[in-house]
Design a protein around this motif. Structure first.
Motif, PDB file in Angstrom:
ATOM      1  N   UNK A   1       0.347  -1.229   0.078  1.00  0.00           N
ATOM      2  CA  UNK A   1       0.036  -0.100  -0.155  1.00  0.00           C
ATOM      3  C   UNK A   1       0.485   1.538  -0.481  1.00  0.00           C
ATOM      4  N   UNK A   2       0.293   2.698  -0.259  1.00  0.00           N
ATOM      5  CA  UNK A   2       1.400   3.985  -0.562  1.00  0.00           C
ATOM      6  C   UNK A   2       1.245   4.477   0.419  1.00  0.00           C
ATOM      7  N   UNK A   3       2.217   4.944   0.784  1.00  0.00           N
ATOM      8  CA  UNK A   3       2.426   5.550   2.058  1.00  0.00           C
ATOM      9  C   UNK A   3       1.800   6.145   2.977  1.00  0.00           C
ATOM     10  N   UNK A   4       0.958   7.480   2.101  1.00  0.00           N
ATOM     11  CA  UNK A   4      -0.153   8.455   2.301  1.00  0.00           C
ATOM     12  C   UNK A   4      -1.668   7.043   1.159  1.00  0.00           C
ATOM     13  N   UNK A   5      -2.733   7.599   1.789  1.00  0.00           N
ATOM     14  CA  UNK A   5      -3.862   6.453   1.609  1.00  0.00           C
ATOM     15  C   UNK A   5      -4.846   8.883   1.283  1.00  0.00           C
ATOM     16  N   UNK A   6      -5.264   8.583   0.717  1.00  0.00           N
ATOM     17  CA  UNK A   6      -6.721   9.848   0.211  1.00  0.00           C
ATOM     18  C   UNK A   6      -7.747   8.893   0.293  1.00  0.00           C
ATOM     19  N   UNK A   7      -8.713   9.831   0.977  1.00  0.00           N
ATOM     20  CA  UNK A   7      -9.795   9.459   1.721  1.00  0.00           C
ATOM     21  C   UNK A   7     -10.615  10.804   1.531  1.00  0.00           C
ATOM     22  N   UNK A   8     -11.641  10.426   0.560  1.00  0.00           N
ATOM     23  CA  UNK A   8     -13.153  11.073   1.339  1.00  0.00           C
ATOM     24  C   UNK A   8     -14.223  11.333   1.579  1.00  0.00           C
ATOM     25  N   UNK A   9     -13.995  12.464   2.568  1.00  0.00           N
ATOM     26  CA  UNK A   9     -14.687  12.511   4.295  1.00  0.00           C
ATOM     27  C   UNK A   9     -16.146  12.331   3.312  1.00  0.00           C
ATOM     28  N   UNK A  10     -17.202  11.179   3.621  1.00  0.00           N
ATOM     29  CA  UNK A  10     -18.305  10.707   3.661  1.00  0.00           C
ATOM     30  C   UNK A  10     -20.039  12.377   4.195  1.00  0.00           C
ATOM     31  N   UNK A  11     -18.599  12.856   5.311  1.00  0.00           N
ATOM     32  CA  UNK A  11     -19.463  13.672   5.697  1.00  0.00           C
ATOM     33  C   UNK A  11     -19.915  15.421   5.303  1.00  0.00           C
ATOM     34  N   UNK A  52     -15.844  10.441  -4.024  1.00  0.00           N
ATOM     35  CA  UNK A  52     -15.337   9.061  -3.197  1.00  0.00           C
ATOM     36  C   UNK A  52     -14.886   7.753  -3.695  1.00  0.00           C
ATOM     37  N   UNK A  53     -16.003   7.755  -5.086  1.00  0.00           N
ATOM     38  CA  UNK A  53     -15.677   6.442  -6.234  1.00  0.00           C
ATOM     39  C   UNK A  53     -14.110   6.477  -6.626  1.00  0.00           C
ATOM     40  N   UNK A  54     -14.347   7.908  -7.156  1.00  0.00           N
ATOM     41  CA  UNK A  54     -13.226   9.010  -8.092  1.00  0.00           C
ATOM     42  C   UNK A  54     -11.774   8.591  -7.377  1.00  0.00           C
ATOM     43  N   UNK A  55     -11.944   9.327  -6.176  1.00  0.00           N
ATOM     44  CA  UNK A  55     -10.550   9.667  -5.196  1.00  0.00           C
ATOM     45  C   UNK A  55     -10.198   9.088  -4.299  1.00  0.00           C
ATOM     46  N   UNK A  56     -10.730   8.182  -3.887  1.00  0.00           N
ATOM     47  CA  UNK A  56     -11.015   7.882  -2.816  1.00  0.00           C
ATOM     48  C   UNK A  56      -9.089   6.422  -2.893  1.00  0.00           C
ATOM     49  N   UNK A  57      -8.029   5.965  -1.961  1.00  0.00           N
ATOM     50  CA  UNK A  57      -7.793   5.009  -2.350  1.00  0.00           C
ATOM     51  C   UNK A  57      -7.796   3.537  -1.621  1.00  0.00           C
ATOM     52  N   UNK A  58      -8.535   3.777  -0.837  1.00  0.00           N
ATOM     53  CA  UNK A  58      -9.334   2.565  -0.766  1.00  0.00           C
ATOM     54  C   UNK A  58     -10.051   2.207  -1.136  1.00  0.00           C
ATOM     55  N   UNK A  59     -10.542   0.780  -0.893  1.00  0.00           N
ATOM     56  CA  UNK A  59     -11.591  -0.154  -2.393  1.00  0.00           C
ATOM     57  C   UNK A  59     -13.395   0.651  -1.408  1.00  0.00           C
ATOM     58  N   UNK A  60     -13.531   1.285  -1.960  1.00  0.00           N
ATOM     59  CA  UNK A  60     -15.293   1.343  -1.725  1.00  0.00           C
ATOM     60  C   UNK A  60     -16.414   0.457  -1.855  1.00  0.00           C
ATOM     61  N   UNK A  61     -17.002  -0.529  -0.988  1.00  0.00           N
ATOM     62  CA  UNK A  61     -18.474  -0.598  -1.468  1.00  0.00           C
ATOM     63  C   UNK A  61     -19.428  -0.664  -0.782  1.00  0.00           C
TER      64      UNK A  61
END
Length: 148
Positions: A1-11, A52-61
């Protein structure tokens, strides 16, 4: 996994960078303070889902569901259990198709409940119908490389 993970806040939809090694420590959004990865299923609208689907580095279900759908309501606790079991490696969310009808058109949803797995900025896999937690987890594991 990358050193940093990009996540969109879902709030609040703010984009956050989190050290990959700290995902299990309950990172929070730098803008609103909401937890980014906590094993909970987050409700979304279409705009937040697309970002979030476009930007997140983690999988999103994402579970496409409706309040009037019996199988959707039956599967909800199973979906929550799978979310807790797969955190912090996968984020789980749900979108109410009754309140967000454009989501059903955008993602060609023909029946609910319907799960779509997003990864690397695109739709990666789909699963239709209500499933127990173990089947949801297996679906994710088959489609996502999970850390050991």
């Amino acid at each position: 996994m990358a050193e940093n993970v990009k996540l969109v806040c879902l709030e609040c939809e703010a984009t956050n960078r989190v050290p990959a090694a700290k995902l299990g420590a309950g990172p929070k959004c730098g803008t609103c303070g909401a937890k980014l990865v906590d094993g909970k299923v987050r409700p979304l609208d279409l705009k937040t889902l697309l970002k979030a689907a476009k930007s997140d580095d983690l999988p999103l279900l994402v579970d496409f569901w409706a309040p009037w759908c019996g199988p959707c309501r039956q599967m909800a606790p199973q979906f929550q259990q799978a979310s807790q079991n797969l955190a912090p490696n996968v984020r789980f969310a749900k979108i109410d198709t009754q309140s967000n009808p454009d989501a059903t058109v955008r993602f060609n949803i023909r029946g609910i409940p319907h799960l779509i797995l997003f990864q690397n900025g695109r739709e990666f896999a789909r699963l239709a119908g209500a499933r127990p937690a173990a089947a949801i987890e297996e679906f994710v594991r088959q489609n996502v490389r999970m850390p050991a």
